[in-house]
Design an enzyme around this catalytic site. Structure first.
Site, PDB file in Angstrom:
ATOM      1  N   GLY A 257       0.824  -1.196   0.000  1.00  0.00           N
ATOM      2  CA  GLY A 257       0.000   0.000   0.000  1.00  0.00           C
ATOM      3  C   GLY A 257       0.857   1.244   0.000  1.00  0.00           C
ATOM      4  N   SER A 258       0.347   2.314   0.574  1.00  0.00           N
ATOM      5  CA  SER A 258       1.049   3.591   0.538  1.00  0.00           C
ATOM      6  C   SER A 258       2.223   3.593   1.509  1.00  0.00           C
ATOM      7  CB  SER A 258       0.092   4.730   0.892  1.00  0.00           C
ATOM      8  OG  SER A 258      -0.210   4.709   2.277  1.00  0.00           O
ATOM      9  N   GLU A 277       5.702  -3.491   0.707  1.00  0.00           N
ATOM     10  CA  GLU A 277       5.708  -3.192  -0.732  1.00  0.00           C
ATOM     11  C   GLU A 277       4.930  -1.899  -0.904  1.00  0.00           C
ATOM     12  OE1 GLU A 277       7.488  -4.820  -2.771  1.00  0.00           O
ATOM     13  OE2 GLU A 277       7.996  -6.495  -1.458  1.00  0.00           O
ATOM     14  N   LEU A 278       5.660  -0.800  -1.094  1.00  0.00           N
ATOM     15  CA  LEU A 278       5.057   0.522  -0.988  1.00  0.00           C
ATOM     16  C   LEU A 278       5.053   1.237  -2.333  1.00  0.00           C
ATOM     17  CD1 LEU A 278       6.691   1.445   2.443  1.00  0.00           C
ATOM     18  CD2 LEU A 278       4.518   0.264   2.001  1.00  0.00           C
ATOM     19  N   CYS A 311       1.943   0.872  -8.448  1.00  0.00           N
ATOM     20  CA  CYS A 311       3.170   1.353  -7.797  1.00  0.00           C
ATOM     21  C   CYS A 311       4.306   1.534  -8.791  1.00  0.00           C
ATOM     22  CB  CYS A 311       3.600   0.372  -6.710  1.00  0.00           C
ATOM     23  SG  CYS A 311       2.409   0.207  -5.371  1.00  0.00           S
ATOM     24  N   GLU A 405       3.986  10.232  -5.261  1.00  0.00           N
ATOM     25  CA  GLU A 405       3.352   9.210  -6.094  1.00  0.00           C
ATOM     26  C   GLU A 405       1.988   9.704  -6.542  1.00  0.00           C
ATOM     27  OE1 GLU A 405       2.686   4.420  -5.943  1.00  0.00           O
ATOM     28  OE2 GLU A 405       2.137   5.550  -4.149  1.00  0.00           O
TER      29      GLU A 405
END
Length: 505
Positions: A257-258, A277-278, A311, A405
């Site tokens: 996520g963020s 996992e960003l 992402c 992002e």
């Protein structure tokens, strides 16, 4: 109903938004069709979570929203099932994983429908995600029967003469998983499949925006011989799910996520192993030796598939000065031909972003960049939850559109005079997930691999490329650890050493 990214589509969008249904778009029976899963059993709550059709804005489904006590029960069940999960034979894990892959294939049409509705994912992209989920479980089945371990030669010095050593991998223990909305089936698969292959019980909190496909997967898991308590899939409020993160009975947290949320959860995770996992603002370099036609085509895909909500979506493009004008004209022409509209249409390339609030945010970032001197070459208009695919040039590095992002259909276009300058620009980011390089010079490709502080460098393609069996993850603010089935299994297991002293020694 589709539209190109230029202003000709505005009337179509206004008509669609004005006529969008506000009531349920599916039968009210949808609540019963998608139960949550607590300790492997169907679970109904006193509270519902409304899942909207991201295109119409109406209600697609209602699913159970887990209460805090249900989350506590799931945690206890996972802890109690840890030994049983670890004891499943490798051949049995393989059979379970292949059954899941087969059943996703059997229900592929239903999964595609769910992704179109709950995410607003164009149907052709939804089919790709379902196919990838099948592949993810299939790869996990293959990896589940591979022996993990190594003989360690002990007698390096006389002191260790007569000792024999080896190590094997064992399940790390119960895991808690939290997944995002953008790939709500395959990113779930990237946690669930390795966990089963490794022999770890787990509790999964799927994204509140898009929990349906995860609950459908839960029904398939319930058909298998996984032990009671081996899995739970529970939509929940984020603040309630934090109790899972802080629970020391879990051995591992895996979050996708963020960056903001991920690092916050890490601070709450205590002693457990953490995989993050960003986000990213992926850079892509196009030098003067590149195949421009291919670069344009792939960037027009990588910047706008999933409405830019990936992402590793192409966000920052750096083009050699001598080809910048030619490339810019070609990219704008290609982006203008992307079809925007109903994700259920075979012609649609770009659907809505996940919410109108996110569309407003993306639009505001474009406006701020323009106020600071940037130029919109194409798109950028907002219509409800839609943002038309945008190419924006000359964006200052301190602008959110550049340094944060975007998670929307926007590509930022800048130029460079030397290849080193381009590499430095890619590296000047708080993120480091993946980068793409279009070049015909092998030395530049090798240099990029050596100096870019990212988790992966893709040469001849966009950073949006991912194979489900390769190691995937980032550096800096983009996270810690690696996914990709084999590498996630490594994260969900730990080496245990065995040393034997021969009696005669």
């Amino acid at each position: 109903m589709t539209s190109s990214c230029n202003s000709r589509g505005q009337d179509v969008f206004r008509e669609r938004i004005a006529t969008a249904q506000n009531g349920p778009t599916e039968s009210e029976q949808a609540l019963k069709e998608h139960p949550a899963w607590l300790a492997g059993e169907a679970y109904e709550s006193n509270y519902d979570l409304e899942v909207k059709d991201k295109f119409s804005g109406g209600i697609y489904s209602r699913v159970p929203k887990a209460e805090p006590e249900a989350l506590r029960q799931a945690a206890r069940a996972a802890f109690q099932a840890a030994t049983a999960m670890a004891s499943i034979s490798p051949w049995q894990r393989r059979q379970i994983l292949l059954h899941i892959a087969d059943r996703i294939q059997d229900r592929a049409h239903e999964f595609v429908h769910a992704l179109v509705k709950e995410v607003g994912k164009p149907v052709k992209d939804a089919r790709t995600e379902v196919a990838r989920a099948i592949e993810t479980f299939t790869v996990a089945a293959e990896e589940s029967v591979r022996v993990k371990g190594e003989v360690v030669e002990m007698a390096r010095t006389p002191r260790y003469e007569g000792y024999f050593g080896l190590w094997r991998q064992f399940p790390v223990g119960p895991c808690v998983f939290i997944t995002p909305f953008n790939f709500p089936l395959n990113l779930v698969a990237h946690k669930v499949a390795p966990a089963i292959a490794a022999g770890c019980a787990f509790v999964l909190k799927p994204a509140s925006y898009a929990p349906v496909s995860a609950l459908m997967l839960g029904k398939i898991l319930a058909e298998t011989e996984l032990p009671r308590g081996g899995f739970s899939i529970l939509p929940a409020q984020s603040r309630d799910a934090e109790q899972l993160v802080a629970d020391d009975s879990f051995a591992l947290l895996s979050f996708t996520g963020s960056a903001e949320v991920g690092w916050h959860l890490k601070s709450k995770a205590g002693r457990k192993r953490v995989l993050l996992e960003l986000g990213g603002n992926a850079g892509c370099i196009v030098d003067e030796t590149a195949d421009l036609d291919r670069a344009v085509e792939r960037i027009a895909f990588g910047g706008y598939y999933q409405a830019g909500q990936s992402c590793i979506s192409v966000q920052r493009v750096f083009v050699a000065s001598q080809i910048h004008e030619e490339f810019s004209d070609a990219l704008v022409d290609r982006v203008r031909r992307l079809q925007v509209g109903d994700p259920a249409s075979e012609k649609t390339d770009v659907g809505p972003v996940i919410s109108e609030a996110d569309a407003i945010r993306v639009s505001s970032w474009i406006e701020k960049a323009v106020s600071a001197g940037a130029k919109v070459l194409c798109g950028g208009e907002r219509h409800g939850a839609f943002v038309t695919p945008a190419v924006v040039a000359d964006v200052a590095e301190d602008q959110e559109l550049y340094c944060k992002e975007v998670f929307g259909p926007v590509v930022v276009l800048n130029r460079f005079d030397s290849f080193k300058e381009a590499l430095d620009a890619v590296n000047r980011s708080e993120y480091g997930l993946q980068a793409g390089i279009f070049t015909s010079v092998i030395e530049r490709a090798l240099l990029a691999h050596e100096v870019l502080r990212v988790g992966g460098v893709v040469v001849g393609d966009v950073p949006s490329f991912r194979a489900d069996h390769m190691p995937y993850g980032g550096t800096k603010a983009s996270g810690i650890g690696r996914e990709g089935v084999r590498y996630a299994i490594d994260e969900m297991t730990e080496p245990r050493m065995l040393v034997i002293r021969r009696p005669s020694a």
